[in-house]
Write a protein that holds these residues in place. Structure first.
Motif, PDB file in Angstrom:
ATOM      1  N   SER A  97      10.144 -30.428  10.192  1.00 47.60           N
ATOM      2  CA  SER A  97       9.348 -29.265   9.764  1.00 47.60           C
ATOM      3  C   SER A  97       8.733 -28.562  10.967  1.00 47.60           C
ATOM      4  O   SER A  97       8.707 -27.325  11.021  1.00 47.60           O
ATOM      5  CB  SER A  97       8.251 -29.691   8.799  1.00 47.60           C
ATOM      6  N   ALA A  98       8.251 -29.315  11.945  1.00 45.54           N
ATOM      7  CA  ALA A  98       7.668 -28.715  13.145  1.00 45.54           C
ATOM      8  C   ALA A  98       8.737 -28.002  13.973  1.00 45.54           C
ATOM      9  O   ALA A  98       8.474 -26.930  14.538  1.00 45.54           O
ATOM     10  CB  ALA A  98       6.975 -29.787  13.985  1.00 45.54           C
ATOM     11  N   VAL A  99       9.927 -28.572  14.033  1.00 43.72           N
ATOM     12  CA  VAL A  99      11.038 -27.935  14.751  1.00 43.72           C
ATOM     13  C   VAL A  99      11.356 -26.591  14.106  1.00 43.72           C
ATOM     14  O   VAL A  99      11.486 -25.566  14.781  1.00 43.72           O
ATOM     15  CB  VAL A  99      12.286 -28.851  14.766  1.00 43.72           C
ATOM     16  N   VAL A 100      11.453 -26.585  12.779  1.00 42.24           N
ATOM     17  CA  VAL A 100      11.769 -25.352  12.050  1.00 42.24           C
ATOM     18  C   VAL A 100      10.647 -24.331  12.203  1.00 42.24           C
ATOM     19  O   VAL A 100      10.908 -23.148  12.444  1.00 42.24           O
ATOM     20  CB  VAL A 100      12.047 -25.659  10.562  1.00 42.24           C
ATOM     21  N   GLU A 101       9.417 -24.746  12.082  1.00 42.28           N
ATOM     22  CA  GLU A 101       8.279 -23.818  12.210  1.00 42.28           C
ATOM     23  C   GLU A 101       8.264 -23.161  13.592  1.00 42.28           C
ATOM     24  O   GLU A 101       8.037 -21.956  13.706  1.00 42.28           O
ATOM     25  CB  GLU A 101       6.952 -24.545  11.956  1.00 42.28           C
ATOM     26  N   ALA A 102       8.510 -23.947  14.642  1.00 40.39           N
ATOM     27  CA  ALA A 102       8.530 -23.390  15.993  1.00 40.39           C
ATOM     28  C   ALA A 102       9.682 -22.396  16.155  1.00 40.39           C
ATOM     29  O   ALA A 102       9.520 -21.342  16.783  1.00 40.39           O
ATOM     30  CB  ALA A 102       8.635 -24.513  17.022  1.00 40.39           C
ATOM     31  N   ALA A 103      10.834 -22.709  15.580  1.00 41.87           N
ATOM     32  CA  ALA A 103      11.979 -21.799  15.654  1.00 41.87           C
ATOM     33  C   ALA A 103      11.673 -20.495  14.906  1.00 41.87           C
ATOM     34  O   ALA A 103      11.997 -19.411  15.387  1.00 41.87           O
ATOM     35  CB  ALA A 103      13.229 -22.457  15.093  1.00 41.87           C
ATOM     36  N   LEU A 104      11.046 -20.613  13.747  1.00 42.12           N
ATOM     37  CA  LEU A 104      10.682 -19.423  12.977  1.00 42.12           C
ATOM     38  C   LEU A 104       9.634 -18.582  13.695  1.00 42.12           C
ATOM     39  O   LEU A 104       9.585 -17.360  13.522  1.00 42.12           O
ATOM     40  CB  LEU A 104      10.172 -19.813  11.589  1.00 42.12           C
ATOM     41  N   ALA A 105       8.809 -19.224  14.516  1.00 39.24           N
ATOM     42  CA  ALA A 105       7.788 -18.505  15.276  1.00 39.24           C
ATOM     43  C   ALA A 105       8.379 -17.791  16.492  1.00 39.24           C
ATOM     44  O   ALA A 105       7.669 -17.093  17.207  1.00 39.24           O
ATOM     45  CB  ALA A 105       6.692 -19.475  15.716  1.00 39.24           C
ATOM     46  N   GLY A 106       9.683 -17.962  16.717  1.00 40.44           N
ATOM     47  CA  GLY A 106      10.344 -17.223  17.787  1.00 40.44           C
ATOM     48  C   GLY A 106      10.696 -18.039  19.008  1.00 40.44           C
ATOM     49  O   GLY A 106      11.151 -17.479  20.007  1.00 40.44           O
ATOM     50  N   THR A 107      10.498 -19.350  18.966  1.00 41.20           N
ATOM     51  CA  THR A 107      10.830 -20.191  20.108  1.00 41.20           C
ATOM     52  C   THR A 107      11.981 -21.121  19.744  1.00 41.20           C
ATOM     53  O   THR A 107      11.780 -22.081  18.998  1.00 41.20           O
ATOM     54  CB  THR A 107       9.607 -21.046  20.531  1.00 41.20           C
ATOM     55  N   PRO A 108      13.189 -20.856  20.230  1.00 37.99           N
ATOM     56  CA  PRO A 108      14.308 -21.752  19.946  1.00 37.99           C
ATOM     57  C   PRO A 108      13.979 -23.178  20.406  1.00 37.99           C
ATOM     58  O   PRO A 108      13.362 -23.371  21.447  1.00 37.99           O
ATOM     59  CB  PRO A 108      15.463 -21.162  20.759  1.00 37.99           C
ATOM     60  N   GLN A 109      14.383 -24.158  19.620  1.00 42.64           N
ATOM     61  CA  GLN A 109      14.066 -25.552  19.890  1.00 42.64           C
ATOM     62  C   GLN A 109      15.318 -26.305  20.325  1.00 42.64           C
ATOM     63  O   GLN A 109      16.295 -26.371  19.588  1.00 42.64           O
ATOM     64  CB  GLN A 109      13.469 -26.208  18.644  1.00 42.64           C
ATOM     65  N   GLN A 110      15.281 -26.856  21.529  1.00 42.63           N
ATOM     66  CA  GLN A 110      16.417 -27.617  22.040  1.00 42.63           C
ATOM     67  C   GLN A 110      16.275 -29.078  21.626  1.00 42.63           C
ATOM     68  O   GLN A 110      15.185 -29.639  21.683  1.00 42.63           O
ATOM     69  CB  GLN A 110      16.483 -27.528  23.556  1.00 42.63           C
ATOM     70  N   VAL A 111      17.389 -29.669  21.235  1.00 40.42           N
ATOM     71  CA  VAL A 111      17.414 -31.067  20.823  1.00 40.42           C
ATOM     72  C   VAL A 111      18.443 -31.792  21.686  1.00 40.42           C
ATOM     73  O   VAL A 111      19.547 -31.294  21.890  1.00 40.42           O
ATOM     74  CB  VAL A 111      17.782 -31.207  19.325  1.00 40.42           C
ATOM     75  N   THR A 112      18.047 -32.970  22.185  1.00 41.70           N
ATOM     76  CA  THR A 112      18.958 -33.772  22.993  1.00 41.70           C
ATOM     77  C   THR A 112      19.429 -34.980  22.205  1.00 41.70           C
ATOM     78  O   THR A 112      18.757 -35.438  21.283  1.00 41.70           O
ATOM     79  CB  THR A 112      18.275 -34.268  24.280  1.00 41.70           C
ATOM     80  N   ARG A 113      20.600 -35.488  22.576  1.00 42.71           N
ATOM     81  CA  ARG A 113      21.122 -36.723  21.998  1.00 42.71           C
ATOM     82  C   ARG A 113      21.602 -37.577  23.159  1.00 42.71           C
ATOM     83  O   ARG A 113      22.403 -37.123  23.974  1.00 42.71           O
ATOM     84  CB  ARG A 113      22.262 -36.425  21.042  1.00 42.71           C
ATOM     85  N   ARG A 114      21.072 -38.769  23.226  1.00 48.04           N
ATOM     86  CA  ARG A 114      21.381 -39.695  24.325  1.00 48.04           C
ATOM     87  C   ARG A 114      21.095 -39.070  25.680  1.00 48.04           C
ATOM     88  O   ARG A 114      21.847 -39.239  26.643  1.00 48.04           O
ATOM     89  CB  ARG A 114      22.822 -40.171  24.247  1.00 48.04           C
ATOM     90  N   GLY A 115      20.014 -38.285  25.740  1.00 48.69           N
ATOM     91  CA  GLY A 115      19.584 -37.682  26.996  1.00 48.69           C
ATOM     92  C   GLY A 115      20.334 -36.430  27.408  1.00 48.69           C
ATOM     93  O   GLY A 115      20.029 -35.833  28.434  1.00 48.69           O
ATOM     94  N   GLN A 116      21.296 -35.990  26.619  1.00 48.97           N
ATOM     95  CA  GLN A 116      22.094 -34.806  26.936  1.00 48.97           C
ATOM     96  C   GLN A 116      21.781 -33.685  25.943  1.00 48.97           C
ATOM     97  O   GLN A 116      21.604 -33.947  24.756  1.00 48.97           O
ATOM     98  CB  GLN A 116      23.594 -35.124  26.859  1.00 48.97           C
ATOM     99  N   PRO A 117      21.720 -32.426  26.406  1.00 52.49           N
ATOM    100  CA  PRO A 117      21.506 -31.320  25.474  1.00 52.49           C
ATOM    101  C   PRO A 117      22.570 -31.343  24.379  1.00 52.49           C
ATOM    102  O   PRO A 117      23.752 -31.525  24.662  1.00 52.49           O
ATOM    103  CB  PRO A 117      21.653 -30.073  26.346  1.00 52.49           C
ATOM    104  N   ALA A 118      22.135 -31.197  23.127  1.00 55.09           N
ATOM    105  CA  ALA A 118      23.072 -31.275  22.008  1.00 55.09           C
ATOM    106  C   ALA A 118      23.105 -29.990  21.197  1.00 55.09           C
ATOM    107  O   ALA A 118      24.170 -29.401  21.007  1.00 55.09           O
ATOM    108  CB  ALA A 118      22.725 -32.466  21.113  1.00 55.09           C
ATOM    109  N   VAL A 119      21.958 -29.555  20.693  1.00 59.42           N
ATOM    110  CA  VAL A 119      21.915 -28.365  19.835  1.00 59.42           C
ATOM    111  C   VAL A 119      20.639 -27.584  20.097  1.00 59.42           C
ATOM    112  O   VAL A 119      19.702 -28.075  20.709  1.00 59.42           O
ATOM    113  CB  VAL A 119      21.980 -28.734  18.331  1.00 59.42           C
ATOM    114  N   VAL A 120      20.653 -26.344  19.597  1.00 56.43           N
ATOM    115  CA  VAL A 120      19.466 -25.494  19.634  1.00 56.43           C
ATOM    116  C   VAL A 120      19.212 -25.017  18.214  1.00 56.43           C
ATOM    117  O   VAL A 120      20.129 -24.540  17.546  1.00 56.43           O
ATOM    118  CB  VAL A 120      19.660 -24.286  20.575  1.00 56.43           C
ATOM    119  N   VAL A 121      17.983 -25.168  17.758  1.00 63.15           N
ATOM    120  CA  VAL A 121      17.588 -24.691  16.434  1.00 63.15           C
ATOM    121  C   VAL A 121      16.883 -23.358  16.648  1.00 63.15           C
ATOM    122  O   VAL A 121      15.922 -23.275  17.422  1.00 63.15           O
ATOM    123  CB  VAL A 121      16.645 -25.691  15.727  1.00 63.15           C
TER     124      VAL A 121
END
Length: 79
Positions: A12-36
């Motif tokens: 929910s916090a990831v989505v709220e931050a993305a909706l507020a205009g700040t794309p959220q980067q997510v890593t998997r095993r220490g490597q960039p994986a996706v952007v919300v």
């Protein structure tokens, strides 16, 4: 930047931050994986990509014609 586990736990916090205009980067095993990012931002990026993309026909027509030098290949001899 979020780890995958933190992003799952606080989605929910990831989505709220993305909706507020700040794309959220997510890593998997220490490597960039996706952007919300927000749907609005995604549509804006998609529209920009479509406007700058040339058609497939234009791409083919830009390909060099017969005046392009070709390497000469010699057939192999019998084995």
């Amino acid at each position: 930047m979020w780890t995958l586990q933190d992003a799952k736990n606080r989605f929910s916090a990831v989505v709220e931050a993305a909706l507020a205009g700040t794309p959220q980067q997510v890593t998997r095993r220490g490597q960039p994986a996706v952007v919300v990012l927000s749907s609005e931002e995604y549509q804006r990026l998609l529209a920009g990509a479509v406007q700058t993309r040339e058609s497939f026909v234009s791409h083919l027509m830009a390909f060099p014609g017969p005046e392009t030098e070709r390497a000469e290949a010699k057939p192999r001899g019998p084995s």
